[in-house]
Design an enzyme around this catalytic site. Structure first.
Site, short mmCIF file in Angstrom:
data_model
loop_
_atom_site.label_atom_id
_atom_site.label_comp_id
_atom_site.label_asym_id
_atom_site.label_seq_id
_atom_site.Cartn_x
_atom_site.Cartn_y
_atom_site.Cartn_z
N LYS A 1 -18.03 -27.90 -21.48
CA LYS A 1 -18.42 -29.01 -22.36
C LYS A 1 -19.87 -29.43 -22.14
O LYS A 1 -20.54 -29.89 -23.06
CB LYS A 1 -17.53 -30.23 -22.09
CG LYS A 1 -16.11 -30.11 -22.63
CD LYS A 1 -16.06 -30.45 -24.10
CE LYS A 1 -14.65 -30.63 -24.64
NZ LYS A 1 -13.84 -29.43 -24.65
N TYR B 1 -4.82 -32.64 -30.22
CA TYR B 1 -4.40 -31.42 -29.51
C TYR B 1 -3.29 -31.69 -28.50
O TYR B 1 -3.01 -30.87 -27.64
CB TYR B 1 -5.60 -30.74 -28.82
CG TYR B 1 -6.47 -31.68 -28.01
CD1 TYR B 1 -7.59 -32.26 -28.59
CD2 TYR B 1 -6.17 -31.97 -26.69
CE1 TYR B 1 -8.38 -33.14 -27.85
CE2 TYR B 1 -6.96 -32.83 -25.96
CZ TYR B 1 -8.07 -33.41 -26.55
OH TYR B 1 -8.85 -34.27 -25.82
N ASP C 1 -12.02 -30.57 -30.48
CA ASP C 1 -11.47 -31.65 -29.65
C ASP C 1 -12.55 -32.67 -29.33
O ASP C 1 -13.75 -32.34 -29.34
CB ASP C 1 -10.88 -31.07 -28.35
CG ASP C 1 -11.90 -30.24 -27.55
OD1 ASP C 1 -12.74 -29.56 -28.19
OD2 ASP C 1 -11.84 -30.25 -26.31
N ASP C 2 -12.12 -33.89 -29.06
CA ASP C 2 -13.00 -34.98 -28.63
C ASP C 2 -14.21 -35.16 -29.55
O ASP C 2 -15.37 -35.12 -29.11
CB ASP C 2 -13.50 -34.74 -27.18
CG ASP C 2 -12.34 -34.67 -26.20
OD1 ASP C 2 -11.20 -34.85 -26.63
OD2 ASP C 2 -12.59 -34.43 -25.01
N GLY D 1 -13.46 -25.16 -19.53
CA GLY D 1 -13.59 -26.06 -20.68
C GLY D 1 -13.67 -27.52 -20.29
O GLY D 1 -13.37 -28.40 -21.09
N TRP E 1 -3.58 -24.83 -23.71
CA TRP E 1 -4.81 -25.16 -22.97
C TRP E 1 -4.31 -26.14 -21.93
O TRP E 1 -4.03 -27.29 -22.24
CB TRP E 1 -5.80 -25.80 -23.94
CG TRP E 1 -7.01 -26.46 -23.34
CD1 TRP E 1 -7.05 -27.41 -22.36
CD2 TRP E 1 -8.38 -26.24 -23.71
NE1 TRP E 1 -8.32 -27.79 -22.09
CE2 TRP E 1 -9.17 -27.09 -22.91
CE3 TRP E 1 -9.00 -25.42 -24.65
CZ2 TRP E 1 -10.56 -27.15 -23.03
CZ3 TRP E 1 -10.38 -25.48 -24.76
CH2 TRP E 1 -11.15 -26.33 -23.95
N ASP E 2 -4.12 -25.67 -20.72
CA ASP E 2 -3.39 -26.47 -19.75
C ASP E 2 -4.33 -27.22 -18.81
O ASP E 2 -5.03 -26.62 -18.01
CB ASP E 2 -2.42 -25.58 -18.96
CG ASP E 2 -1.25 -26.38 -18.44
OD1 ASP E 2 -1.48 -27.55 -18.07
OD2 ASP E 2 -0.12 -25.85 -18.39
N ASN F 1 -7.36 -24.97 -17.66
CA ASN F 1 -8.70 -25.57 -17.58
C ASN F 1 -8.69 -26.35 -16.26
O ASN F 1 -8.25 -27.48 -16.22
CB ASN F 1 -8.89 -26.51 -18.78
CG ASN F 1 -10.18 -27.29 -18.72
OD1 ASN F 1 -11.22 -26.77 -18.32
ND2 ASN F 1 -10.14 -28.56 -19.11
C1 GDL Z 1 -9.75 -32.96 -22.71
C2 GDL Z 1 -10.78 -31.94 -23.08
C3 GDL Z 1 -11.18 -31.07 -21.90
C4 GDL Z 1 -11.13 -31.85 -20.60
C5 GDL Z 1 -9.71 -32.31 -20.41
C6 GDL Z 1 -9.42 -33.04 -19.10
C7 GDL Z 1 -9.08 -30.49 -24.17
C8 GDL Z 1 -8.73 -29.65 -25.35
N1 GDL Z 1 -10.29 -31.10 -24.20
O1 GDL Z 1 -9.29 -33.67 -23.53
O2 GDL Z 1 -12.46 -30.59 -22.16
O3 GDL Z 1 -11.52 -31.05 -19.53
O4 GDL Z 1 -9.38 -33.19 -21.45
O5 GDL Z 1 -10.18 -34.20 -18.97
O6 GDL Z 1 -8.29 -30.62 -23.28
#
Ligand code: GDL
Length: 478
Positions: A44, A168, A120-121, A13, A227-228, A262
């Site tokens: 993304k 989030y 998100d974002d 992600g 979502w780590d 992630n």
């Molecule tokens: C984020 C983004 C993710 C990104 C991460 C680290 C989430 C839910 N969304 O905000 O895509 O990889 O930061 O930069 O974490």
């Protein structure tokens, strides 16, 4: 995916180049070998995940996805397909809902049963038409998510559905992102079986306490799914994170319905993060007898005492998990020249480690460097020798990296390693100069020139505001 099951694994992600088919296959094999159960598709920078979310997949894209879905199914892994329509969706526009259904329908036809909508974002303002239809972001987003979930079949226990809120993490919530009462409202409105993502107090959370998660679960009316981003490096590509999964509550199942990490954009850098996640979740016992493999590469069994391993297991401490994972990872460092030593791999991984922490040998190396630079030669003691040895090792590792058979493993570290070598060679030259009082008043290096060394816009900008250890900034002239 049964709604009560604890899901664990990886979300792809991040912002950056998507992983290849081979890398994803290797990942699935690793997840399966290590007792983790889920892969979430959500890169993304896959255009059709976000920017072009309204376009359907073509034949070659569905074939690629089908391959992943089938592979996960063969290995008994949950495949979650996620879509990020938040950049320009109109929550109340039937056409936009139909487009999501059409996209998810394509995936249903491929055998996908688990879906996620990610908000998100995204821009902080709703379309004017939505503003007249919905009193809040939370209402608009819950409406879409519930509609789509219903369409997929709320009463079908096979269907799993996840949702990423606009705020989030704790910091975004405190800043009021998404509007007042956002989290309570989605907790109230979202169908109770929909799981909600959360990254902790911060986007990159150093620690996440049980208390934090327990309070959150009351507000969301369900345990969140983590979502780590601990090992994500898309926000600073000069770094790679190879340290252990840590800083999370001892009993993850208490206030969480799952953990997906992630991790680094460089797939090959993720062995230790994912492996230590599996140790943390206590899956290792369940996996007894499984070969420690990452995809195709069979591992030579490293030379370790069984009793040592057991002791480390019992310790349940991140460093022990890390050492155990690094020993397995070591088996993948196969080159065409000089052999890697376990210490090479530990040192490499220690130097990158975690956003908020360096590994043991990196701490020692840095402390030595700092003392050698700042203190008189008379006070150096053993440090000089130790430091010089490490710099030699860095040079040797540079060569070994270039000779790795797995070229992606090489590329995962090459850029950062090159810089590290440049900087440490400069330090050696500085130490030589410092030791020899006849070598002139001003230190310079014949191999480090203005423009080619530490040059470029980014470096120049970084030098304008210096960051302190406390996270404040200073201009050079203060
Ligand atoms: C984020 C983004 C993710 C990104 C991460 C680290 C989430 C839910 N969304 O905000 O895509 O990889 O930061 O930069 O974490």
């Amino acid at each position: 995916m049964p709604s009560h099951s604890f899901i664990s694994g990886v979300v792809e992600g991040f912002y950056g180049r998507t992983w290849t088919r081979e890398q994803r296959h290797a990942l699935f094999q690793g997840l399966s070998n290590w007792g983790l159960n889920t892969y979430c598709y959500g890169p993304k920078d896959d255009l059709k995940h976000r920017a072009l979310w309204r376009s359907c997949y073509d034949k070659s894209e569905t074939t690629e996805l089908k391959d992943l879905v089938d592979r996960c199914s063969d290995l008994d892994l949950n495949f979650i397909y996620s879509l990020g329509p938040g950049l320009d969706i109109q929550y109340g526009k039937p056409d936009d809902l139909d487009i999501i259904k059409c996209r998810f329908g394509q995936l249903v036809d491929l055998g996908v049963r688990n879906f996620a909508l990610l908000f998100d974002d995204i821009p902080a303002v709703m379309h004017p038409d939505d503003q007249s239809q919905f009193s809040s972001f939370a209402e608009g987003q819950s409406f879409v998510a519930n509609e789509i979930y219903q369409w997929l079949g709320t009463d079908n226990p096979d269907i799993g559905f996840l949702f990423c809120p606009t705020p989030y993490c704790g910091r975004m919530d405190q800043a009021g992102l998404g509007g007042p009462g956002y989290l309570e409202e989605i907790g109230e409105r979202l169908h109770p079986a929909i799981r909600i993502f959360w990254t902790g107090p911060e986007i990159i959370s150093q620690t996440i306490s049980e208390e934090h998660l327990s309070e959150l679960s009351v507000r969301l009316k369900r345990p969140a799914i983590l979502w780590d981003n601990l090992h994500a490096n898309d926000y600073d590509m000069q770094r790679v994170f190879t340290g252990p999964y840590c800083g999370r509550p001892a009993e993850p199942g208490k206030y969480l319905s799952g953990i997906l990490i992630n991790p680094n954009c460089e797939f090959e850098a993720n062995f230790v993060p994912i492996r230590t996640l599996s140790f943390y979740l206590g899956e290792s016992e369940l996996m007894g007898g499984h070969a420690a493999r990452w995809g195709q590469h069979a591992l030579p069994s490293p030379d370790i005492e069984e009793s040592e391993l057991r002791a480390e297991d019992e310790a349940r401490d991140p460093r022990a998990h890390y050492m155990k994972a690094v020993r397995e990872w070591f088996g993948l460092f196969l080159g065409v020249g000089d052999e890697w030593t376990l210490d090479d791999v530990v040192f490499l991984a220690d130097l990158f480690y975690l956003p908020f922490e360096l590994g043991e040998s990196a701490c020692e190396f840095l402390e030595d460097a700092s003392i050698l630079v700042h203190q008189s030669c008379d006070d150096w003691g053993d440090r000089e020798n130790r430091f010089r040895k490490r710099v030699k090792q860095i040079e040797a590792i540079s060569v070994k990296l270039t000779e790795l058979k797995n070229r992606d493993l090489f590329y995962a570290f090459n850029r950062q390693w090159w810089d590290l070598r440049e900087e440490t060679e400069l330090l050696l030259k500085y130490l030589d100069w410092k030791k020899n009082p006849e070598s002139g008043d001003i230190f310079s290096s014949s191999e480090h020139h203005a423009g080619t060394f530490r040059g470029g816009t980014l470096n120049l900008l970084q030098n304008l505001l210096k960051m302190t250890d406390q996270g404040t900034f200073e201009t050079g002239d203060e």
